[in-house]
Motif scaffolding. Sequence first.
Motif, mmCIF file in Angstrom:
data_model
loop_
_atom_site.group_PDB
_atom_site.id
_atom_site.type_symbol
_atom_site.label_atom_id
_atom_site.label_comp_id
_atom_site.label_asym_id
_atom_site.label_seq_id
_atom_site.Cartn_x
_atom_site.Cartn_y
_atom_site.Cartn_z
ATOM 1 N N ASN A 128 0.799 -1.224 0.000
ATOM 2 C CA ASN A 128 0.000 0.000 0.000
ATOM 3 C C ASN A 128 0.831 1.273 0.000
ATOM 4 O OD1 ASN A 128 -2.723 -1.018 -0.010
ATOM 5 N ND2 ASN A 128 -2.365 -1.754 2.079
ATOM 6 N N ASP A 129 2.113 1.167 0.349
ATOM 7 C CA ASP A 129 2.965 2.361 0.339
ATOM 8 C C ASP A 129 3.783 2.472 -0.939
ATOM 9 O OD1 ASP A 129 4.381 0.085 1.012
ATOM 10 O OD2 ASP A 129 5.740 1.109 2.400
ATOM 11 N N LEU A 130 3.496 1.627 -1.921
ATOM 12 C CA LEU A 130 4.242 1.622 -3.175
ATOM 13 C C LEU A 130 3.397 2.165 -4.328
ATOM 14 C CD1 LEU A 130 5.883 -1.919 -2.940
ATOM 15 C CD2 LEU A 130 6.891 0.288 -2.300
ATOM 16 N N TYR A 131 4.062 2.822 -5.264
ATOM 17 C CA TYR A 131 3.405 3.334 -6.463
ATOM 18 C C TYR A 131 4.317 3.081 -7.658
ATOM 19 C CZ TYR A 131 0.456 5.824 -3.140
ATOM 20 O OH TYR A 131 -0.406 6.124 -2.108
ATOM 21 N N ALA A 132 3.744 2.504 -8.717
ATOM 22 C CA ALA A 132 4.456 2.394 -9.989
ATOM 23 C C ALA A 132 4.124 3.645 -10.789
ATOM 24 C CB ALA A 132 4.022 1.149 -10.756
ATOM 25 N N VAL A 133 5.150 4.319 -11.291
ATOM 26 C CA VAL A 133 4.944 5.572 -12.016
ATOM 27 C C VAL A 133 5.538 5.452 -13.415
ATOM 28 C CG1 VAL A 133 5.330 8.058 -12.030
ATOM 29 C CG2 VAL A 133 5.015 6.862 -9.849
ATOM 30 N N PHE A 134 4.659 5.491 -14.426
ATOM 31 C CA PHE A 134 5.062 5.464 -15.832
ATOM 32 C C PHE A 134 5.264 6.904 -16.272
ATOM 33 C CE2 PHE A 134 3.058 1.499 -15.062
ATOM 34 C CZ PHE A 134 3.559 0.579 -15.974
ATOM 35 N N ILE A 135 6.394 7.201 -16.898
ATOM 36 C CA ILE A 135 6.725 8.562 -17.308
ATOM 37 C C ILE A 135 6.817 8.618 -18.825
ATOM 38 C CG2 ILE A 135 8.314 10.494 -16.989
ATOM 39 C CD1 ILE A 135 9.475 8.951 -14.579
ATOM 40 N N SER A 136 6.063 9.495 -19.452
ATOM 41 C CA SER A 136 6.113 9.677 -20.894
ATOM 42 C C SER A 136 5.448 11.005 -21.217
ATOM 43 C CB SER A 136 5.422 8.512 -21.617
ATOM 44 O OG SER A 136 5.685 8.560 -23.016
ATOM 45 N N ASN A 137 5.158 11.251 -22.479
ATOM 46 C CA ASN A 137 4.380 12.410 -22.899
ATOM 47 C C ASN A 137 3.909 12.177 -24.333
ATOM 48 O OD1 ASN A 137 6.657 12.963 -24.513
ATOM 49 N ND2 ASN A 137 7.456 14.481 -23.065
ATOM 50 N N TYR A 193 9.434 18.938 -23.582
ATOM 51 C CA TYR A 193 9.979 17.912 -22.704
ATOM 52 C C TYR A 193 9.145 17.732 -21.432
ATOM 53 C CZ TYR A 193 14.076 18.645 -25.643
ATOM 54 O OH TYR A 193 14.926 18.753 -26.716
ATOM 55 N N GLY A 194 8.065 18.492 -21.324
ATOM 56 C CA GLY A 194 7.216 18.376 -20.148
ATOM 57 C C GLY A 194 6.735 16.945 -19.977
ATOM 58 N N ARG A 195 7.001 16.369 -18.824
ATOM 59 C CA ARG A 195 6.703 14.959 -18.604
ATOM 60 C C ARG A 195 5.313 14.760 -18.016
ATOM 61 N NH1 ARG A 195 12.322 14.383 -15.413
ATOM 62 N NH2 ARG A 195 11.433 16.331 -14.628
ATOM 63 N N LEU A 196 4.695 13.663 -18.404
ATOM 64 C CA LEU A 196 3.451 13.226 -17.804
ATOM 65 C C LEU A 196 3.739 11.967 -17.005
ATOM 66 C CD1 LEU A 196 0.999 13.699 -20.819
ATOM 67 C CD2 LEU A 196 1.170 15.141 -18.773
ATOM 68 N N PHE A 197 2.988 11.791 -15.930
ATOM 69 C CA PHE A 197 3.218 10.688 -15.018
ATOM 70 C C PHE A 197 1.927 9.897 -14.817
ATOM 71 C CE2 PHE A 197 5.994 14.188 -14.159
ATOM 72 C CZ PHE A 197 7.236 13.640 -13.848
ATOM 73 N N ARG A 198 1.964 8.618 -15.107
ATOM 74 C CA ARG A 198 0.826 7.759 -14.801
ATOM 75 C C ARG A 198 1.135 7.064 -13.482
ATOM 76 N NH1 ARG A 198 -3.411 5.817 -17.511
ATOM 77 N NH2 ARG A 198 -2.577 6.432 -19.550
ATOM 78 N N VAL A 199 0.431 7.446 -12.435
ATOM 79 C CA VAL A 199 0.676 6.921 -11.097
ATOM 80 C C VAL A 199 -0.305 5.785 -10.822
ATOM 81 C CG1 VAL A 199 0.764 7.495 -8.636
ATOM 82 C CG2 VAL A 199 1.436 9.211 -10.352
ATOM 83 N N VAL A 200 0.244 4.599 -10.547
ATOM 84 C CA VAL A 200 -0.577 3.416 -10.310
ATOM 85 C C VAL A 200 -0.266 2.889 -8.913
ATOM 86 C CG1 VAL A 200 -1.298 1.173 -11.208
ATOM 87 C CG2 VAL A 200 -0.341 2.883 -12.771
ATOM 88 N N TYR A 229 -0.570 1.559 -20.361
ATOM 89 C CA TYR A 229 0.040 2.308 -19.270
ATOM 90 C C TYR A 229 0.953 3.425 -19.770
ATOM 91 C CZ TYR A 229 -1.650 -1.163 -15.949
ATOM 92 O OH TYR A 229 -2.458 -1.973 -15.178
ATOM 93 N N ILE A 230 1.633 3.202 -20.886
ATOM 94 C CA ILE A 230 2.590 4.219 -21.339
ATOM 95 C C ILE A 230 1.965 5.257 -22.263
ATOM 96 C CG2 ILE A 230 4.540 2.667 -21.059
ATOM 97 C CD1 ILE A 230 4.593 2.244 -24.049
ATOM 98 N N ALA A 231 0.791 4.980 -22.837
ATOM 99 C CA ALA A 231 0.115 5.958 -23.690
ATOM 100 C C ALA A 231 -0.567 6.998 -22.805
ATOM 101 C CB ALA A 231 -0.910 5.264 -24.582
ATOM 102 N N TRP A 286 14.337 9.530 -23.414
ATOM 103 C CA TRP A 286 13.668 8.253 -23.673
ATOM 104 C C TRP A 286 12.241 8.467 -24.155
ATOM 105 C CZ3 TRP A 286 17.052 4.679 -23.955
ATOM 106 C CH2 TRP A 286 18.099 4.563 -23.038
ATOM 107 N N ASP A 287 11.658 7.379 -24.707
ATOM 108 C CA ASP A 287 10.240 7.462 -25.065
ATOM 109 C C ASP A 287 9.353 7.243 -23.847
ATOM 110 O OD1 ASP A 287 10.896 4.790 -24.819
ATOM 111 O OD2 ASP A 287 9.801 4.126 -26.595
ATOM 112 N N TYR A 288 9.809 6.417 -22.901
ATOM 113 C CA TYR A 288 9.115 6.263 -21.629
ATOM 114 C C TYR A 288 10.053 5.621 -20.624
ATOM 115 C CZ TYR A 288 8.407 1.165 -22.029
ATOM 116 O OH TYR A 288 8.599 -0.202 -22.119
#
Length: 212
Positions: free
Chosen positions: A63-72, A118-125, A171-173, A94-96
């Motif tokens: 519960n204290d962990l988060y997977a974060v995908f970074i792309s844009n 270069y502004g990054r987007l973050f998918r927080v799971v 997840y990366i889109a 990188w692409d992601y």
Amino acid sequence: MADDGAAAGVDPSPSSHPIHPAAPSDPPLDAASFTHTPYYCEENVYLLCKELIRAGLADPAGNDLYAVFISNEEKKIPLWYQKASRTNDGFVLWDYHVICIQYVADAIQPLAFGDSIYGRLFRVVHGPVFLRSFASDRSHMKDPMGNWIELPPMYEPIVAEDGSTNNLNEYIAMSNNDVGDLESMVNDVYHNKHGVVINETLLPLLFSRLPE
């Protein structure tokens, strides 16, 4: 992909690098003790979450962990201190990339160039959702002839609890249109299979609202 990520990166000249924060302090854990396959960052993070739980270094349910995908939208994200870099500061575009966040106060640093391409987007799971839902058959690492671009891990591909064998692209889109309002994301991050997409400005605000 990053040096332990997914597809080929672009390495601009040092003079073209966006401004970046100071180097982080040394990590508290020895990375060599974890299963790691270069160019497969999504699987490395999956196994890292599992190992942190097994070793008692994370909550038993993750519960204290988060997977974060970074792309844009441009598939161009600047990262530093990358093993695949050819520059002194470790810069690679990188692409992601995928990272694991546990202690958000240490992991989230002030970010610059958020309004540029270069502004990054973050998918927080959320960790438990990620471990139940993520799957990859590694097909993204094969060329059109079916040959491996980078050799895959020795263990079997990751399959989701629902039987899905490949949903990495889900997840990366991500695009700026996927960014929601902060209030809804604080709740949705714990329930959405694909987590929530957030921009650089809102990222520290999101984690400041989540329980430590």
